[in-house]
Design an enzyme around this catalytic site. Structure first.
Site, PDB file in Angstrom:
ATOM      1  N   GLY A   1       0.783  -1.236   0.000  1.00  0.00           N
ATOM      2  CA  GLY A   1       0.000   0.000   0.000  1.00  0.00           C
ATOM      3  C   GLY A   1       0.804   1.269   0.000  1.00  0.00           C
ATOM      4  O   GLY A   1       0.265   2.342   0.308  1.00  0.00           O
TER       5      GLY A   1
ATOM      6  N   SER B   1      11.903  -2.460   1.880  1.00  0.00           N
ATOM      7  CA  SER B   1      12.349  -3.495   2.806  1.00  0.00           C
ATOM      8  C   SER B   1      12.400  -2.907   4.199  1.00  0.00           C
ATOM      9  O   SER B   1      12.352  -1.680   4.375  1.00  0.00           O
ATOM     10  CB  SER B   1      13.747  -3.996   2.424  1.00  0.00           C
TER      11      SER B   1
ATOM     12  N   SER C   1      10.526  -2.511   6.581  1.00  0.00           N
ATOM     13  CA  SER C   1       9.422  -1.667   7.077  1.00  0.00           C
ATOM     14  C   SER C   1       9.792  -0.196   7.062  1.00  0.00           C
ATOM     15  O   SER C   1       9.481   0.542   7.991  1.00  0.00           O
ATOM     16  CB  SER C   1       9.026  -2.108   8.494  1.00  0.00           C
TER      17      SER C   1
ATOM     18  N   GLN D   1       9.267   2.058   4.275  1.00  0.00           N
ATOM     19  CA  GLN D   1       8.674   2.985   3.320  1.00  0.00           C
ATOM     20  C   GLN D   1       7.703   3.969   3.968  1.00  0.00           C
ATOM     21  O   GLN D   1       7.752   5.163   3.665  1.00  0.00           O
ATOM     22  CB  GLN D   1       8.014   2.228   2.153  1.00  0.00           C
ATOM     23  N   THR D   2       6.817   3.527   4.838  1.00  0.00           N
ATOM     24  CA  THR D   2       5.898   4.477   5.465  1.00  0.00           C
ATOM     25  C   THR D   2       6.685   5.481   6.295  1.00  0.00           C
ATOM     26  O   THR D   2       6.415   6.686   6.267  1.00  0.00           O
ATOM     27  CB  THR D   2       4.872   3.750   6.355  1.00  0.00           C
TER      28      THR D   2
ATOM     29  N   ALA E   1       4.014   8.286  12.556  1.00  0.00           N
ATOM     30  CA  ALA E   1       3.899   6.898  12.083  1.00  0.00           C
ATOM     31  C   ALA E   1       5.183   6.105  12.274  1.00  0.00           C
ATOM     32  O   ALA E   1       6.288   6.638  12.169  1.00  0.00           O
ATOM     33  CB  ALA E   1       3.509   6.884  10.609  1.00  0.00           C
TER      34      ALA E   1
ATOM     35  N   GLY F   1       5.280  -3.455   8.381  1.00  0.00           N
ATOM     36  CA  GLY F   1       5.227  -4.639   7.510  1.00  0.00           C
ATOM     37  C   GLY F   1       5.874  -5.884   8.083  1.00  0.00           C
ATOM     38  O   GLY F   1       5.336  -6.978   7.947  1.00  0.00           O
ATOM     39  N   GLU F   2       7.042  -5.769   8.691  1.00  0.00           N
ATOM     40  CA  GLU F   2       7.732  -6.970   9.182  1.00  0.00           C
ATOM     41  C   GLU F   2       7.243  -7.363  10.571  1.00  0.00           C
ATOM     42  O   GLU F   2       7.207  -8.544  10.916  1.00  0.00           O
ATOM     43  CB  GLU F   2       9.249  -6.753   9.286  1.00  0.00           C
TER      44      GLU F   2
END
Ligand code: FES
Ligand code: FES
Length: 918
Positions: free
Chosen positions: A641, A678, A680, A682-683, A867, A871-872
């Site tokens: 996303g 990778s 986690s 990107q956000t 934030a 993800g991981e």
């Protein structure tokens, strides 16, 4: 010749009668919405309707549909129930990477045609043949169930309300209608096919024979490529100082799947080529598949400069673990092992390259377009500018598509032959050649005082890193930092070592080794809590890291440490579930039922981004003369996303509704380097760069209009209006303004690099700017006679700092948990034995329970709008929580994964024997 009706129209296939229907649809009819994940009936991605009933088109010869009606995703007309189904998938976030979505839509449409109001069981049965590796299935089930009910309304937030809004994926529509282009969905005119010749042996020398004679006797094969054809450096690797993997092995293949050559030619000839006829002789050597064999005295050395086959060691130490452990009132020791785990994305590696003058352009699936570009420049011996990478949609990655895979082969073929060259790995090739999760062998001793406070923690982890380095150094370095879990651990020593073997390269897979270490730590904590006589959640809360308390690397966060908030969020559910399991088990015993219920809990923490290394991301945002706002969003969206979340952040920073922002993807000619998808990051990292770009663009526009900082920005065609607080409005005619080299009248480009510092020789320092935290609670039932485990419910509490998009947060959690379920209960990759999706099992729709989520928001000072990455994290607690629940239900302690029924039965028997029961 076969005549049939396709999507309502009569068609004739000229291909041989035995051709797979899927190939007819994709290659002859040009309908690429039907996807190929396995060509073996295992994944369901190729599902189409045959006279209204779903079938696997990869297992259906075209002759079998003679005279029948075939409907592919493209023929599911967007009206009535199908329109509602598409809309429901989008509203529920049921399509992440989207590669399984056509198959899911086809299966669901057949169900709904027969049964417009299905129940959950009906949906599970109807969709049971289609695998999804991203979503955890729950949102897909919800989406299908909702078609018969009220439409779920998705928000369209205004400026300032984008962050926090559960909007649907901005790039979702082409996923649900099958029009999204993945790596193998585009075939350039005149393209040649490339086939890589790979070692069938784990460890073998080889010699390639008479290439000229081979080519002369094989019309249609235009070239054999091998190491001698590499114009630049025959070597690649994701971490430059450790790069060691050849594009083509030169004399010795180090693992089964190592590439030794490639043939290029006409698609038909290459596709049907019998590899046994390739001119090569093999001289196999004694194989070392385990670290023990690779470290044994006299073992062959796989890399000249790596003594003992040791790639790298990791180390963190604080306090004095031995003294604390010796003084501890209670101690436990635990030994855990985990196997290779395959990423099993449904889209195999695929793409093509074209030679354009003195440039090479590579299209295809990737998690790291800019990193691919750098590797290819070195391999091809070219300047960076001569390489362009144009990412296609990516049908799942989970870490493995960070590594270069198909790209050098198509680039070299296109360069040498001057024609477009393409490739799509078969499922077997993908599984043989790609990286895996590191197998682990972990020994942990941990103690606590009479009150349950931790006292001493000694961790030793051996990781099988396979034939080449890939991300082995990252795993070895990350694990000692994380092995404590999110707990205050004053006296700590953690060693890790990554050892080369003749197994496939072990690389990045959601968590970089932390899921393996968390199994040891979280299972040991259950044992320790039991020794103290404490409730297992209370034990964890007592020891949970807090603001101001140093981590094991001496890093102190004065705010944002949210682990105890996660535990607190589970407190009520935990006590209710423990009571309920006890009551069930009492009844089961008196009823002589073999079923027992158990509850388990585990936690996670995870540092977002690279460990103590630069980690920058650059975002560009511009306004065109015709009034469009464009975000150059190069953070590869592999289904998680990023396209949506990062745009939400940028939109709020600039001050417009998110749906007004256009996204320009990761084409390396058009978009700056956002780094890889990778860890986690990107956000957090790219999101922060997007926030800074949005803010800078806003400031530029407001300064141009000379209005105050709170002015509202709006667009009216090719004009931009600025409205201040006192009713004044300024109109800027964008078309009258000069454009810059990028075509923008206003443009901002900002870079963010998280503040970290190198670790010293004891592993002390600031490895990450941000950690995310979480806890998960598993309720399950065990058939104590047969060893079957049935998951009843999983409740999650993840601290994401600020949920930029709560819908997508839930989707990430459910997808990660499903992978954790696979790790705990079924997944076990064995080189040479489980190289397909029927021998290698991943969770299906029936393996995933219902979820309950608590999204915890303890804002982080550094992250965009507070934030943190996610993800991981979400995979890490699942397996230990399941193992702890199995033990709670039955007493069975299983520390050798996966917990298959035979191991559960054996562990139950061992537990009963230990209690003196027959
Ligand atoms: S491609 Fe047909 S079932 Fe997988
Ligand atoms: S969304 Fe199902 S495999 Fe990616």
């Amino acid at each position: 010749m076969t005549c049939f009706t396709l999507n309502g129209k009569p068609v004739t296939s000229q291909l041989p009668a035995s051709t797979r229907l899927s190939d007819v649809l994709r290659n002859e009819m040009g309908l690429s919405g039907t996807k190929i994940g396995c060509n073996a009936g295992d994944c369901g991605a190729c599902s189409v309707l045959l006279d209204g009933a779903p079938i696997c088109s990869c297992l259906t010869a075209v002759a079998q549909v003679d005279g029948a009606a075939v409907t592919s995703i493209e023929g599911l007309h967007a009206d009535g129930a199908i329109a509602k189904l598409q809309d429901s998938f989008l509203a529920h976030g049921a399509a992440q990477c989207g590669i399984c979505t056509p198959g899911m839509m086809v299966a669901a449409s057949a169900l709904l045609a027969e049964n417009p109001a299905p129940n959950r069981r009906d949906v599970e049965d109807a969709l049971g043949g289609v695998l999804c590796r991203c979503t955890g299935y729950s949102k897909i089930i919800d989406a299908v169930l909702a078609v018969g009910g009220d439409t779920k309304i998705s928000p369209r937030p205004q400026a300032g309300q984008n962050v926090g809004s559960p909007i649907r994926h901005l790039d979702g529509q082409p996923k649900v209608d099958g029009s999204l282009i993945y790596g193998d969905d585009e075939v350039p005119q005149g393209a040649l096919l490339v086939r890589v010749i790979r070692s069938p042996h784990h460890y073998s020398s080889f010699k390639i024979g008479d290439k000229t004679g081979f080519l002369a006797s094989h019309p249609g094969i235009l070239a054999i490529l091998d190491a001698s054809d590499i114009p630049g450096r025959n070597c690649f690797g994701v971490i430059p100082p450790f790069a060691d993997q050849p594009v083509f092995a030169e004399t010795t293949a180090l693992y089964r799947g190592d590439a030794v050559a490639a043939i290029v030619g006409d698609a038909d000839v290459i596709a049907h080529f019998d590899e046994a006829t390739f001119p090569i002789t093999w001289t196999p050597h004694e194989t070392m598949l385990s670290p023990a064999s690779a470290m044994a005295d006299g073992a062959a050395k796989l890399h000249e400069n790596r003594d003992g086959n040791i790639l790298v060691r990791g180390y963190v130490e604080t306090g004095n673990a031995d003294i604390a452990l010796a003084a501890a009132a209670h101690q436990v020791e635990i030994h855990t092992t985990t196997p290779f785990i395959e990423h099993a994305y449904i889209e195999p590696e695929a793409g093509y390259a074209t030679r354009e003058g003195n440039r090479i352009v590579i299209h295809g699936c990737t998690q790291a377009a800019q990193m691919d570009r750098q590797s290819l420049a070195e391999i091809m011996g070219m300047e960076l500018d001569a390489i362009r990478v144009v990412p296609s949609a990516c049908g799942g990655g989970f870490g493995s598509k960070l590594d270069v895979s198909f790209q050098p082969y198509v680039a070299l073929a296109a360069w040498v032959l001057g024609r477009p060259a393409r490739i799509c790995y078969s499922r077997g090739e993908s599984m043989r050649a790609s990286t895996k999760r590191h197998p682990s062998d972990i020994r942990l001793a941990v103690g606590c005082d009479e009150t349950g406070r931790l006292s001493g923690f000694v961790f030793d982890g051996v990781f099988n890193t396979g034939a080449y380095a890939s991300w082995g150094p990252t795993v070895a370095n990350r694990v000692p930092i994380h092995a404590s879990g999110p707990y205050a651990t004053k006296d700590y020593r953690a060693n890790s070592v990554a050892v080369h073997t003749n197994a496939p390269p072990a690389g990045a897979f959601r968590g970089f080794g932390v899921p393996q270490s968390a199994i040891a730590q979280e299972c040991a904590f259950d044992l320790l809590a039991e020794k103290v006589g404490m409730d297992r959640l209370a034990f964890r809360r007592l020891n949970a890291l807090k603001n101001g308390v140093p981590t094991v690397t001496g890093q102190v966060f004065n705010s944002g440490v949210g682990i105890d908030d996660c535990f607190a969020a589970l407190e009520n559910s935990w006590h209710a579930a423990v009571l309920s399991a006890a009551s069930f088990n009492q009844t089961a015993i008196s009823d002589n039922s073999p079923w027992r219920k158990g509850v388990g809990i585990a936690s996670c923490w995870y540092g977002c981004g690279n460990t103590s290394l630069p980690n920058p991301s650059t975002m560009r945002m511009g306004i065109t003369a015709d009034g469009r706002i464009v975000l150059h969003q190069g953070a590869m969206d592999i289904g998680q996303g990023a396209n949506t979340v990062i745009t939400q952040i940028a939109a709020d920073a600039f001050g417009v509704p998110v749906h007004d922002v256009q996204i320009l993807g990761g084409d390396t000619d058009l978009t700056p380097d956002c780094g890889k998808t990778s860890a986690s990051r990107q956000t957090f990292v790219s999101g922060k760069a997007a926030m800074l770009s949005g803010m800078a663009l806003r400031e530029m526009v407001l300064r141009h209009g000379n209005v105050d900082a709170n002015a509202k920005i709006a667009f009216d065609g090719a004009a931009l209006t600025l409205a201040d607080n006192v009713g004044g409005t300024l109109r800027i005619a964008l078309a009258d303004m000069p454009v810059n080299d990028y075509g923008y009248v206003f443009m901002a480009e900002e870079t963010y690099d998280p503040p970290t510092s190198p670790l010293d020789e004891k592993g002390q320092g600031l490895p990450y700017a941000v950690f995310g935290y979480g806890a998960q609670m598993v309720e399950l039932s065990v058939d104590s006679a047969l060893g079957r485990v049935r998951l009843d419910k999983i409740t999650t509490a993840h601290d994401v700092g600020r949920a930029i998009n709560p819908l997508l947060v839930e989707g990430q959690i459910e997808g990660g948990v499903a992978q954790g379920i696979g790790m705990a209960l079924m997944e076990d990759y064995q080189p040479g034995r489980t190289e397909n999706l029927h021998d290698y099992l991943i969770p299906t729709i029936g393996d995933v329970p219902q979820f309950d989520h608590v999204i915890v928001e303890v804002a982080d000072e550094e992250g965009p709008y507070g934030a943190k990455g996610l993800g991981e994290h979400v995979l890490i607690p699942t397996a230990p929580a399941i193992l702890n629940a199995i033990r709670h239900a039955t007493g069975a302690a299983i520390y050798d994964l996966p917990a298959t029924p035979d191991k559960v039965c054996a562990a139950i028997a061992a537990a009963q024997a230990a209690q003196g029961r027959p």
